[in-house]
Design a protein around this motif. Structure first.
Motif, PDB file in Angstrom:
ATOM      1  N   THR A   1      18.319  77.492  18.447  1.00 30.34           N
ATOM      2  CA  THR A   1      17.662  78.914  18.499  1.00 30.34           C
ATOM      3  C   THR A   1      18.999  79.672  18.069  1.00 30.34           C
ATOM      4  O   THR A   1      18.615  80.805  17.174  1.00 30.34           O
ATOM      5  N   ARG A   2      20.291  79.332  18.261  1.00 29.28           N
ATOM      6  CA  ARG A   2      21.229  80.333  17.600  1.00 29.28           C
ATOM      7  C   ARG A   2      21.394  80.306  16.027  1.00 29.28           C
ATOM      8  O   ARG A   2      21.288  81.155  15.452  1.00 29.28           O
TER       9      ARG A   2
ATOM     10  N   PRO B   1      16.443  73.662  20.814  1.00 33.58           N
ATOM     11  CA  PRO B   1      17.306  74.961  21.584  1.00 33.58           C
ATOM     12  C   PRO B   1      18.018  74.354  22.772  1.00 33.58           C
ATOM     13  O   PRO B   1      17.853  73.280  23.032  1.00 33.58           O
ATOM     14  N   PRO B   2      19.186  75.159  22.908  1.00 35.21           N
ATOM     15  CA  PRO B   2      19.820  76.358  22.418  1.00 35.21           C
ATOM     16  C   PRO B   2      20.469  76.419  20.927  1.00 35.21           C
ATOM     17  O   PRO B   2      20.488  77.284  20.467  1.00 35.21           O
ATOM     18  N   ASP B   3      21.095  75.173  20.665  1.00 35.02           N
ATOM     19  CA  ASP B   3      21.690  74.949  19.199  1.00 35.02           C
ATOM     20  C   ASP B   3      20.840  75.576  18.235  1.00 35.02           C
ATOM     21  O   ASP B   3      21.241  76.260  17.429  1.00 35.02           O
TER      22      ASP B   3
END
Length: 403
Positions: free
Chosen positions: A96-97, A92-94
């Motif tokens: 998560t997206r 996360p955050p990559d």
């Protein structure tokens, strides 16, 4: 003495059960070594779940590894034939997206819509098996079922089916003689995936790939490169769970004849049986390597920032502290402690619902239509994938008869 992780690839099922029993007796976390890299190996169920659900302190990115690990050629995972980093190697955050985007399209409803297609493909393969009394269960059923399903899911044209099966077969190979062919197959698959992505962006169809390239979340969408990487991941890994589960699961059923006998009398028990087969012989044997972000203590073991660590899923699912059956499957799985065959936390397997659907249809068909399964070669002649991360027989010659 540190555990030789690489040696686990050559162990038989019986040997692994004995190894796991010894590891559980010694504790839940162990010093280990993988070729030239010192690492930690987690075998306890509770400790494994704690690690898998803590993405903040245990990262999948090699940038957090200590210098010795970063210099090792054995631990390079992210740079695969020019692909952008895939979900398993993002934090996360990559992560998560991308996970949010794929979750929008790879939904339980979409998987359920595949049920008739999965059933049709399975029935066609079973019909072919019914015309004879012997087959190679891997070649004739366990491999073509999930690969054909993924072809329909992604929208692969029928005329590319032969290439698609060849690529998937090479990605799944454990044959050292075929491994040199894998990089070229990966490059071909990536080029093909890229062309599919471009086609679907220009003219969407009713398939998963079209949904992926058109999905948006908070104004964000997958790049063409990310969509191609997702296709690659579906092909390279999406069929492995079902393939290995059917092959290994059939061997487990043969070793526990009371289970198939009871299931033939009542096929409604297949769903629960599949969960036990996932637990006792996890198709994904070990997680990808992870890296300690900051000093942390796990089960009394002090891990330093930069340390390499992995979860031995197959052992954690047999932890006697949580599963009284250990390596022995039960007709009625224990409740209260779910297995982690599909992982846990943010990296829980995206394709778990599809793998379950395929396996349930597969075992209902096999047990509902055939009986008296018998392996036609000595057990010690069966060849297994020479892989640290996945486990399954390369072939499974069998004799059987119609019910």
């Amino acid at each position: 003495m540190p555990i030789d992780v690489a040696a686990l690839t050559a162990a038989s099922g019986t040997e692994l059960a004995e190894i796991f029993a010894g590891l559980h007796e010694a504790g839940p976390v162990h010093q280990a070594r993988y070729h030239d890299v010192d690492m930690w190996l987690v075998t306890g169920h509770d400790e494994a779940r704690k690690l898998l659900t803590d993405a903040r302190r245990f990262s999948n990115r090699e940038s957090y590894a200590n210098p010795a690990a970063q210099a090792s050629p054995m631990l390079v995972h992210q740079d695969v034939s020019g692909l952008p980093p895939m979900l398993p190697f993002l934090d996360p955050p990559d992560h998560t997206r991308l996970r949010r985007l794929i979750n929008r399209v790879f939904t339980p409803a979409r998987v359920e819509r595949l049920r008739p297609s999965v059933q049709q493909i399975a029935d066609e393969l079973l019909d072919a098996m019914a015309t004879r009394d012997e087959c190679d269960l891997v070649r004739d059923f366990a491999f073509p079922l999930p690969v054909s399903v993924i072809m329909r899911l992604v929208g692969v044209p029928a005329e590319r089916g032969e290439d698609f099966h060849r690529w998937a077969g090479l990605f799944a190979t454990g044959d050292p003689e075929k491994m040199p062919l894998v990089p070229a197959a990966m490059a071909e698959m990536l080029a093909f995936a890229g062309s599919l992505v471009r086609q679907r962006r220009a003219q969407p169809e009713d398939d998963l790939l079209s949904a992926m390239v058109t999905a948006t979340e908070s104004g964000e969408a997958m790049t063409p490169e990310e969509a191609a990487a997702m296709v690659f991941a579906l092909v390279a890994a999406g069929h492995e769970t079902t393939l290995n589960l059917i092959g290994s699961g059939m061997l487990t059923l043969l070793d526990n004849p009371a289970m198939p006998a009871a299931l033939r009398d009542d096929l409604s028990g297949v769903d629960a049986a599949v969960e036990e087969l996932l637990r006792v012989d996890a198709p994904a044997k070990m997680t990808a390597f992870r890296y300690v972000v900051e000093d942390v203590e796990l089960a009394g073991t002090r891990m330093r920032a930069g340390d390499v660590v992995a979860v031995l899923l197959a052992a954690a699912n047999q932890d006697p502290r949580r599963f009284s059956g250990g390596a022995c499957p039960h007709l009625a799985p224990e409740t209260g402690t779910p297995h982690i065959a599909f992982g846990a936390g943010v990296h829980f397997c995206v394709g778990a619902p599809l793998a379950r659907l395929e396996a349930r249809i597969a075992f209902r068909g096999l047990l509902g239509r055939f009986t008296d399964f018998e392996i036609t070669v000595p057990r010690d002649e069966l060849r297994w994938k020479a892989s640290l991360f996945v486990r399954g027989p390369l072939s499974l010659p069998m004799r059987y008869r119609l019910r």
